[in-house]
Design a protein around this motif. Sequence first.
Motif, PDB file in Angstrom:
ATOM      1  N   LEU A 101      28.845  40.831  30.467  1.00 45.25           N
ATOM      2  CA  LEU A 101      28.643  42.287  30.432  1.00 45.25           C
ATOM      3  C   LEU A 101      29.274  42.872  29.179  1.00 45.25           C
ATOM      4  O   LEU A 101      30.418  42.554  28.840  1.00 45.25           O
ATOM      5  N   ALA A 102      28.522  43.731  28.487  1.00 39.74           N
ATOM      6  CA  ALA A 102      29.020  44.394  27.276  1.00 39.74           C
ATOM      7  C   ALA A 102      29.269  45.871  27.556  1.00 39.74           C
ATOM      8  O   ALA A 102      28.448  46.538  28.185  1.00 39.74           O
ATOM      9  N   HIS A 103      30.423  46.382  27.095  1.00 41.35           N
ATOM     10  CA  HIS A 103      30.730  47.807  27.215  1.00 41.35           C
ATOM     11  C   HIS A 103      31.801  48.181  26.215  1.00 41.35           C
ATOM     12  O   HIS A 103      32.810  47.499  26.081  1.00 41.35           O
ATOM     13  N   TYR A 104      31.566  49.275  25.458  1.00 42.65           N
ATOM     14  CA  TYR A 104      32.515  49.757  24.443  1.00 42.65           C
ATOM     15  C   TYR A 104      32.991  48.647  23.506  1.00 42.65           C
ATOM     16  O   TYR A 104      34.185  48.508  23.230  1.00 42.65           O
ATOM     17  N   SER A 105      32.066  47.816  23.027  1.00 37.37           N
ATOM     18  CA  SER A 105      32.369  46.712  22.108  1.00 37.37           C
ATOM     19  C   SER A 105      33.165  45.586  22.745  1.00 37.37           C
ATOM     20  O   SER A 105      33.604  44.659  22.066  1.00 37.37           O
ATOM     21  N   ILE A 106      33.390  45.669  24.050  1.00 32.84           N
ATOM     22  CA  ILE A 106      34.073  44.592  24.786  1.00 32.84           C
ATOM     23  C   ILE A 106      33.031  43.767  25.527  1.00 32.84           C
ATOM     24  O   ILE A 106      32.120  44.313  26.141  1.00 32.84           O
ATOM     25  N   ILE A 107      33.169  42.447  25.440  1.00 36.23           N
ATOM     26  CA  ILE A 107      32.317  41.541  26.202  1.00 36.23           C
ATOM     27  C   ILE A 107      33.158  40.932  27.317  1.00 36.23           C
ATOM     28  O   ILE A 107      34.220  40.359  27.064  1.00 36.23           O
ATOM     29  N   ASP A 108      32.696  41.077  28.542  1.00 30.08           N
ATOM     30  CA  ASP A 108      33.352  40.449  29.694  1.00 30.08           C
ATOM     31  C   ASP A 108      32.538  39.232  30.125  1.00 30.08           C
ATOM     32  O   ASP A 108      31.357  39.348  30.427  1.00 30.08           O
ATOM     33  N   VAL A 109      33.188  38.081  30.128  1.00 27.88           N
ATOM     34  CA  VAL A 109      32.575  36.856  30.643  1.00 27.88           C
ATOM     35  C   VAL A 109      33.177  36.617  32.023  1.00 27.88           C
ATOM     36  O   VAL A 109      34.390  36.460  32.162  1.00 27.88           O
ATOM     37  N   LYS A 110      32.315  36.597  33.038  1.00 25.30           N
ATOM     38  CA  LYS A 110      32.795  36.562  34.425  1.00 25.30           C
ATOM     39  C   LYS A 110      32.334  35.298  35.136  1.00 25.30           C
ATOM     40  O   LYS A 110      31.187  34.879  35.003  1.00 25.30           O
ATOM     41  N   VAL A 111      33.238  34.680  35.871  1.00 31.35           N
ATOM     42  CA  VAL A 111      32.884  33.541  36.712  1.00 31.35           C
ATOM     43  C   VAL A 111      33.420  33.785  38.118  1.00 31.35           C
ATOM     44  O   VAL A 111      34.562  34.202  38.293  1.00 31.35           O
ATOM     45  N   THR A 112      32.582  33.572  39.107  1.00 30.22           N
ATOM     46  CA  THR A 112      32.966  33.705  40.509  1.00 30.22           C
ATOM     47  C   THR A 112      32.668  32.389  41.218  1.00 30.22           C
ATOM     48  O   THR A 112      31.567  31.846  41.093  1.00 30.22           O
ATOM     49  N   VAL A 113      33.659  31.872  41.938  1.00 32.53           N
ATOM     50  CA  VAL A 113      33.494  30.632  42.685  1.00 32.53           C
ATOM     51  C   VAL A 113      33.718  30.923  44.159  1.00 32.53           C
ATOM     52  O   VAL A 113      34.711  31.551  44.538  1.00 32.53           O
ATOM     53  N   GLU A 114      32.793  30.478  44.992  1.00 29.89           N
ATOM     54  CA  GLU A 114      32.877  30.675  46.442  1.00 29.89           C
ATOM     55  C   GLU A 114      32.933  29.326  47.146  1.00 29.89           C
ATOM     56  O   GLU A 114      32.301  28.367  46.717  1.00 29.89           O
ATOM     57  N   GLY A 115      33.697  29.254  48.232  1.00 28.68           N
ATOM     58  CA  GLY A 115      33.767  28.022  49.006  1.00 28.68           C
ATOM     59  C   GLY A 115      34.719  28.127  50.173  1.00 28.68           C
ATOM     60  O   GLY A 115      35.434  29.123  50.320  1.00 28.68           O
ATOM     61  N   LYS A 116      34.768  27.109  50.990  1.00 32.68           N
ATOM     62  CA  LYS A 116      35.623  27.106  52.185  1.00 32.68           C
ATOM     63  C   LYS A 116      36.989  26.483  51.924  1.00 32.68           C
ATOM     64  O   LYS A 116      37.906  26.657  52.720  1.00 32.68           O
ATOM     65  N   ASN A 117      37.114  25.749  50.825  1.00 29.93           N
ATOM     66  CA  ASN A 117      38.375  25.103  50.488  1.00 29.93           C
ATOM     67  C   ASN A 117      39.062  25.886  49.369  1.00 29.93           C
ATOM     68  O   ASN A 117      38.580  25.930  48.235  1.00 29.93           O
ATOM     69  N   LYS A 118      40.190  26.516  49.696  1.00 33.36           N
ATOM     70  CA  LYS A 118      40.882  27.384  48.737  1.00 33.36           C
ATOM     71  C   LYS A 118      41.289  26.636  47.473  1.00 33.36           C
ATOM     72  O   LYS A 118      41.091  27.122  46.354  1.00 33.36           O
ATOM     73  N   ASN A 119      41.869  25.441  47.613  1.00 37.00           N
ATOM     74  CA  ASN A 119      42.322  24.672  46.459  1.00 37.00           C
ATOM     75  C   ASN A 119      41.156  24.280  45.553  1.00 37.00           C
ATOM     76  O   ASN A 119      41.261  24.337  44.323  1.00 37.00           O
ATOM     77  N   ALA A 120      40.041  23.886  46.174  1.00 33.71           N
ATOM     78  CA  ALA A 120      38.862  23.492  45.400  1.00 33.71           C
ATOM     79  C   ALA A 120      38.311  24.681  44.615  1.00 33.71           C
ATOM     80  O   ALA A 120      37.907  24.540  43.450  1.00 33.71           O
ATOM     81  N   VAL A 121      38.306  25.859  45.245  1.00 33.39           N
ATOM     82  CA  VAL A 121      37.840  27.074  44.573  1.00 33.39           C
ATOM     83  C   VAL A 121      38.722  27.403  43.377  1.00 33.39           C
ATOM     84  O   VAL A 121      38.238  27.645  42.265  1.00 33.39           O
ATOM     85  N   GLU A 122      40.037  27.401  43.575  1.00 35.27           N
ATOM     86  CA  GLU A 122      40.977  27.744  42.501  1.00 35.27           C
ATOM     87  C   GLU A 122      40.939  26.723  41.369  1.00 35.27           C
ATOM     88  O   GLU A 122      41.000  27.088  40.192  1.00 35.27           O
ATOM     89  N   ASP A 123      40.830  25.441  41.706  1.00 29.80           N
ATOM     90  CA  ASP A 123      40.765  24.388  40.681  1.00 29.80           C
ATOM     91  C   ASP A 123      39.507  24.523  39.833  1.00 29.80           C
ATOM     92  O   ASP A 123      39.541  24.326  38.613  1.00 29.80           O
ATOM     93  N   CYS A 124      38.403  24.873  40.477  1.00 26.21           N
ATOM     94  CA  CYS A 124      37.141  25.039  39.760  1.00 26.21           C
ATOM     95  C   CYS A 124      37.227  26.205  38.775  1.00 26.21           C
ATOM     96  O   CYS A 124      36.774  26.093  37.628  1.00 26.21           O
ATOM     97  N   VAL A 125      37.806  27.314  39.191  1.00 29.93           N
ATOM     98  CA  VAL A 125      37.963  28.473  38.305  1.00 29.93           C
ATOM     99  C   VAL A 125      38.828  28.103  37.101  1.00 29.93           C
ATOM    100  O   VAL A 125      38.490  28.437  35.953  1.00 29.93           O
ATOM    101  N   LEU A 126      39.937  27.413  37.335  1.00 34.34           N
ATOM    102  CA  LEU A 126      40.830  27.004  36.242  1.00 34.34           C
ATOM    103  C   LEU A 126      40.128  26.080  35.256  1.00 34.34           C
ATOM    104  O   LEU A 126      40.296  26.193  34.040  1.00 34.34           O
ATOM    105  N   GLU A 127      39.331  25.166  35.784  1.00 35.29           N
ATOM    106  CA  GLU A 127      38.603  24.222  34.938  1.00 35.29           C
ATOM    107  C   GLU A 127      37.601  24.953  34.042  1.00 35.29           C
ATOM    108  O   GLU A 127      37.474  24.661  32.845  1.00 35.29           O
ATOM    109  N   ILE A 128      36.904  25.921  34.610  1.00 38.22           N
ATOM    110  CA  ILE A 128      35.926  26.695  33.835  1.00 38.22           C
ATOM    111  C   ILE A 128      36.635  27.552  32.790  1.00 38.22           C
ATOM    112  O   ILE A 128      36.173  27.665  31.643  1.00 38.22           O
TER     113      ILE A 128
END
Length: 415
Positions: free
Chosen positions: A215-242
């Motif tokens: 998303l672009a706004h006021y010359s700022i670009i936001d790169v967003k990643v959302t991870v969904e799942g039933k295992n909290k550790n797996a979700v958090e590890d995936c976000v960190l890896e990305i």
Amino acid sequence: MHIELICFGSELLRDKTNTNVQLIAEHLLSIGLSLTRDTTVGDDQKEVEACLKEALKRSQIVLTCGGLGPTFDDLTREAVSKVLNKPLLYSKEILKKIEQRFQSVGISMPEENNRQAYVLQGAKALLNKVGTAPGQIITLKNRHLILLPGPPQELYPMMEEEVLPYLKKIFPSFFVKTSVLHIFGKPESEIDEKIKPVVEKNWNKTGLKVIFGILAHYSIIDVKVTVEGKNKNAVEDCVLEIEKEFYKILGDELYGKNKETLESVVGQLLKKRGQTLAVAESCTGGFIANKITNIAGSSAYFKEGVVTYSDESKIKWLGVNQKTLKNFGAVSEPIAKQMAQGILRKSDSDWGISITGIAGPTGATKLKPVGMVCFGIASKNGSLTCTKIFHGTRLEIKEKSALMILELLRKQLLK
């Protein structure tokens, strides 16, 4: 899972900004739930009923905000009653609380507020600690309908204290984590091309769903990643890896993530270096100083700011050379340089930054168009200047200019 928000109120389709979508979405994310859709509907009984029927067909959780007040255009209670074929029941207990609310501010309760004491049959009433409109939760087999007041100051505590605990009990083992990385001053298409290898990689491991956005706004670009799942550790590890993959590609172009802003990041860098800052502004009219001082603790590194809007003030307060003003004009790099050097000298700071430009819509010449802004940065080790051309309204140009000088300073502080 589909979670839907419906915002009621004709004013939201005309001249009032709807901040409730972001507020509710952020609250849902805090417990691992993600908003799928939001709709805004005017104060029309048939439209309200039709929207409710459609939402309840496709979504497991439907939240509404607005339309619970005492006036003729507050239609939510009656519309829900008709759609669900459930009667509205008068609650003396709720009426007493509404009366107490008025008594606490020394006002007699108007007759119209009696309407707010009606609750749908089988609904759980939600206490409103700030206003008079109680919320309601209606459980419908495998559907949940949650009615909330429209004013954000009433909605916020109700979400925190009533709605989130209710939803946690229903969905105790589902996790969502979102990370938003920020870049300034780069074309959206350029960032899109750079991050494509990461986005196109197969991240959807067993039990995880990964969603990317840009998303672009006021010359700022936001790169967003959302991870969904039933295992909290797996979700958090995936976000960190990305995140690591993005940092490898973008490096120092990334100035921060999530709620970090350029002004907060610059403040952190100044604190880390034990250095101070002063600001000299012209076309931004104190906008930069305002951004900096919006950060709690900024007194540790921000010494002062001056708005030298006229040529005379630039000469008087910053020691700008009159001959340089005559030869180059106020909107020029030589003047930006002298402004930065002047505030550095006057404040005895480690860094002095300056900005001078044409925010428009008037003031332009053939050689100096609207949106032309000159920047200066000075320290005891020297100074630098640059010029940029921005497009947009007067306020947009001021916002982009303020962000630009903060980004220029950030890159100097990283050296």
